[in-house]
Design a protein around this motif. Structure first.
Motif, mmCIF file in Angstrom:
data_model
loop_
_atom_site.group_PDB
_atom_site.id
_atom_site.type_symbol
_atom_site.label_atom_id
_atom_site.label_comp_id
_atom_site.label_asym_id
_atom_site.label_seq_id
_atom_site.Cartn_x
_atom_site.Cartn_y
_atom_site.Cartn_z
ATOM 1 N N ARG A 188 42.549 35.062 41.582
ATOM 2 C CA ARG A 188 43.861 35.339 42.186
ATOM 3 C C ARG A 188 43.744 36.397 43.274
ATOM 4 O O ARG A 188 44.379 36.294 44.328
ATOM 5 N N SER B 227 44.514 35.791 47.209
ATOM 6 C CA SER B 227 45.472 36.647 47.918
ATOM 7 C C SER B 227 44.867 37.184 49.212
ATOM 8 O O SER B 227 45.528 37.192 50.263
ATOM 9 N N ILE C 81 51.199 32.981 44.505
ATOM 10 C CA ILE C 81 49.761 32.682 44.440
ATOM 11 C C ILE C 81 49.549 31.828 43.199
ATOM 12 O O ILE C 81 49.229 32.320 42.116
ATOM 13 N N THR D 99 45.178 29.624 41.265
ATOM 14 C CA THR D 99 44.443 30.817 40.831
ATOM 15 C C THR D 99 43.151 30.477 40.082
ATOM 16 O O THR D 99 42.824 31.112 39.084
ATOM 17 N N SER E 215 49.331 28.633 48.190
ATOM 18 C CA SER E 215 50.178 29.812 47.960
ATOM 19 C C SER E 215 51.660 29.524 48.120
ATOM 20 O O SER E 215 52.485 30.393 47.839
ATOM 21 N N ASP F 82 51.263 41.078 45.898
ATOM 22 C CA ASP F 82 50.987 40.368 44.647
ATOM 23 C C ASP F 82 50.755 41.353 43.502
ATOM 24 O O ASP F 82 51.202 41.110 42.373
#
Length: 336
Positions: free
Chosen positions: A63, A67, A192, A195, A260, A301
């Motif tokens: 994740r 990001s 997000i 992942t 995303s 995030d």
């Protein structure tokens, strides 16, 4: 004088990198299951428990990497769009590019009733098709033969197309199952969601190849920022270069959006922050935009995962809280 400026630019890039590293460490220690910095360090070097390895390597690290990649990709895409259009308000979400990708993803989900039927490597390609169609429509309507792209018309057309595509996505999502409808609703907000390492591997080639191409074209972006007449006088094939760079920008945005969802404003804020600190030289502006976008989305995030535990605020909402007022501020200052 130029050497001193270059040192300052490198210092800014280094500062962005250090901030990303700090947020990276914080993010690895953040989540519903707590891991102390020592436990994270031990797990990274193979001395953690099976549970700690599962949390860190299968949940958090993918994740975090996603990001960073998405933030960098969206910011570079926004930087390209602002450069070729000479419009400070250009951004993949504002110009409808992200929404075009969303329509194609939702259409695909409409025909394949489970997310498991969606090939991970196919998602960026699918999103690229939708983004390309949306970008062609927006830029086509904003283009005048003898004047090139009109900045004001570009933003207005982009906002209108984005609104229409968003409404179309909402209508299409009504025929989905409850589970997929919830997925699309989260996707529209911006989260997000991809992942796993599979999504990292699907996104990484797009980021590396397209960023390398755009960085190779940094000087062309500098020339295009002077306007069509000056760029032509300097020997640039303006229309061809705009199409190439726009295709790269759309490719970056669509690949990022495919994993995303509709995260907006990263492509607006990242380049603006970088330009204020670095200046307009794209040799430095492009990597600075990538670092600024990566820092912004990773921070958003991390905040979203932390502030209301065990619940989560999607990264797109956190970015929008920052980005919407900033967009209005830029709109108020715009002279176009």
């Amino acid at each position: 004088m130029e050497r001193r400026k270059n040192v300052q630019r490198l210092a800014v890039l280094a500062a962005f990198s250090v901030l990303i590293l700090i947020v990276f460490v914080i993010s690895m220690n953040t989540g519903f299951s707590r891991l102390s910095p020592l436990e994270v360090f031990q797990t990274l070097f193979g001395m953690g428990t099976e549970k700690q390895e599962l949390i860190l390597f299968e949940f958090r690290l993918p994740r975090i990497v996603i990001s960073l990649l998405v933030g960098a990709g969206l910011a570079v895409s926004g930087c390209i769009m602002q450069g070729i259009s000479r419009n400070a308000l250009a951004d993949p979400s504002i110009l409808g590019v992200s929404h075009g990708a969303g329509v194609m993803v939702v259409l695909y989900l409409s025909f394949f009733p489970t997310q498991l039927d969606v090939p991970v490597l196919f998602l960026p390609v699918l999103a690229f098709i939708g983004s390309s169609l949306a970008a062609a429509l927006v830029f086509g309507l904003a283009y005048e033969k003898h004047e090139g792209l009109l900045p004001t018309r570009l933003v207005l057309t982009g906002v209108a197309v984005a609104a229409g595509l968003s409404a179309l996505m909402t209508v299409l999502s009504l025929r989905l199952s409850r589970e997929l409808y919830q997925f699309v609703a989260v996707w529209l907000v911006g989260s997000i969601w991809g992942t796993t390492w599979d999504y990292v591997l699907a996104l990484l080639p797009w980021i590396i190849v397209l960023f390398a191409f755009v960085y190779y074209k940094a000087l062309v972006l500098d020339v295009l920022s002077f306007g069509k007449n000056v760029a032509t006088g300097l020997g640039a094939s303006v229309s061809k270069e705009q199409v190439k760079l726009l295709a790269a920008a759309v490719g970056l945005a669509s690949a990022c959006v495919s994993v995303s969802g509709g995260i907006g404003f990263v492509g607006l804020i990242g380049p603006h922050l970088a330009r204020r600190l670095i200046g307009p030289n794209h040799k430095y502006l492009l990597p600075a935009s990538a670092l600024a976008g990566a820092l912004l989305l990773l921070t958003a995030d991390t905040i979203g995962r932390t502030i209301l535990q065990p619940s989560e605020i999607h990264a797109g909402i956190v970015v929008a809280i920052i980005g919407a007022p900033y967009f209005l501020y830029l709109l108020a200052r715009s002279n176009h």
